[in-house]
Design an enzyme around this catalytic site. Sequence first.
Site, PDB file in Angstrom:
ATOM      1  CD  GLU A 226       7.531  -5.408  -1.701  1.00 53.14           C
ATOM      2  OE1 GLU A 226       7.863  -4.328  -2.234  1.00 53.14           O
ATOM      3  OE2 GLU A 226       8.280  -6.393  -1.642  1.00 53.14           O
TER       4      GLU A 226
ATOM      5  N   GLY B  86       0.826  -1.202   0.000  1.00 54.03           N
ATOM      6  CA  GLY B  86       0.000   0.000   0.000  1.00 54.03           C
ATOM      7  C   GLY B  86       0.860   1.251   0.000  1.00 54.03           C
ATOM      8  CB  SER B  87      -0.001   4.734   0.816  1.00 52.75           C
ATOM      9  OG  SER B  87      -0.496   4.642   2.149  1.00 52.75           O
TER      10      SER B  87
ATOM     11  CB  CYS C 185       3.926   0.004  -6.473  1.00 51.56           C
ATOM     12  SG  CYS C 185       4.244  -1.724  -6.858  1.00 51.56           S
TER      13      CYS C 185
ATOM     14  N   GLY D 178       2.091   1.951   5.361  1.00 42.76           N
ATOM     15  CA  GLY D 178       3.198   1.104   5.780  1.00 42.76           C
ATOM     16  C   GLY D 178       3.830   1.549   7.085  1.00 42.76           C
TER      17      GLY D 178
END
Length: 505
Positions: free
Chosen positions: A261, A239-240, A295, A244
């Site tokens: 990630e 995610g963002s 991403c 994270g």
Amino acid sequence: MKDFLRELGIQEVNSGVSTGVFLEAPSGKEIESVEPSTGKVIARVRTAGGEDYEQVVAACDNAFQTWRMLPAPKRGEVVRRLGEELRRYKKPLGALISHEMGKIRTEGEGEVQEMIDIADFAVGLSRQLYGNTMHSERPLHRMYEQWHSLGIVGIITAFNFPGAVWAWNSMIAAVCGDTMIWKPSSKVPLTAIAVQRICDRVLAEAGHPGVMALAIGSSKDVGNKLVNDRRVPLISATGSCRMGAQVGTAVAQRFGRSLLELGGNNGIIVLDDADLDLATRGILFGAVGTAGQRCTSTRRLFLQKGIAKDLTARLVKAYQSVKIGDPLEAGTVMGPLIDKGAVDEFLAAIETIRKQGGEILTGGKVVDRPGFFVQPTLVKANPRMEIVGEETFAPILYVFQIDDLEEAIRLHNGVRQGLSSAIFTRNLQAAERFLSHAGSDCGIANVNIGTSGAEIGGAFGGEKETGGGREAGSDSWKFYMRRQTNTINWSSELPLAQGVEFGGS
């Protein structure tokens, strides 16, 4: 309802909780899955409440007790069957991903192929979970290390890859002897339900229901519980960067493991000697593919001054020729953004770009049609623009002119994220400089290919605020297991290491 939805078992109202079998009436709120190309509701999902979450954990813990004792090659055989079922359903699953997420059909089917590929990889891996043997300094002693199953793995996935990222984690974790709880994005719940139905059938036939479980739900009812649950030793979260930081902090406080990630702000450097046809194709896919919602999407472009004008003109022409439309229609190159919130963020970014001195070379507008479509956007930028250091999850590409490779690397590395990077050049020295210790600071660095489209054979992940996690290939499997060092004394004496003498030893 479309044929591929019926084929995958998707109904108008679906349970979003499975412990190996789907719960009939989960206690959480009902959510809608919305088709981003029309804005219309595809189907509804009943999500998990707190009690449902406890059932999921109990099922995974119970399954772990027997699954971990199954020989790893036998676990690999179950994963092989999962891969075969994914092959059977590749086209309908690919269509569902395109329908629900908005990526074009070839990308949707490509995502399912990635799931199949990681299953194949994991099958081979199940016979290669190796440990080292070390020579002991003590006579008649044997020392070695081995790897044990870790436990329940929590897998939190984002909307942009609603199947593949789960597969990167789950297929590896499964052959490692772990069980897992999947919390997918609530923006794309139907893909998770369809995949879980396949898993439930295969695992039930193998006699191991509950190895893979599903809990679609809110942060309150599922997400926060999962992240803070001491019964779940590993959380893999995609995610963002902001998300994270929250997950990593919470997991660290309970001494758990987190595999993060997170965001990327990926750059491509193009030098004067580059093949411009090759560079144009690589940049276009990296920046426009999945409507800039990967991403690994290309967000920053550094052009050496000798080719900057020519390549910029090529890109403007290419951007203006991109066919935008229904992702399931043949010929579509770019589908929609995921929802209205993403469109609003795109428009806010365009406004900020103008305020900070950027020049819109092409694009920058919403497409006048139903759904959440925007134009792919090319921006002439300068390093002083603060927005360049942020990741806007949309097809916006910032273009900079640079004098030489040293300047390009300095600007390229001058952001907080560090996921994917690339250089286009025919110069061996420049390519090696980019790949050296003094080159790209990203987890992925490519030469003469773009920033997107990583293969599963290599470890995937990035540095800095991208989180440092590694998934998929190489030796990423070690994160899903616990290492144990063993020493066996097969003598009748008890010598101590380092020559220590203690009492009668």
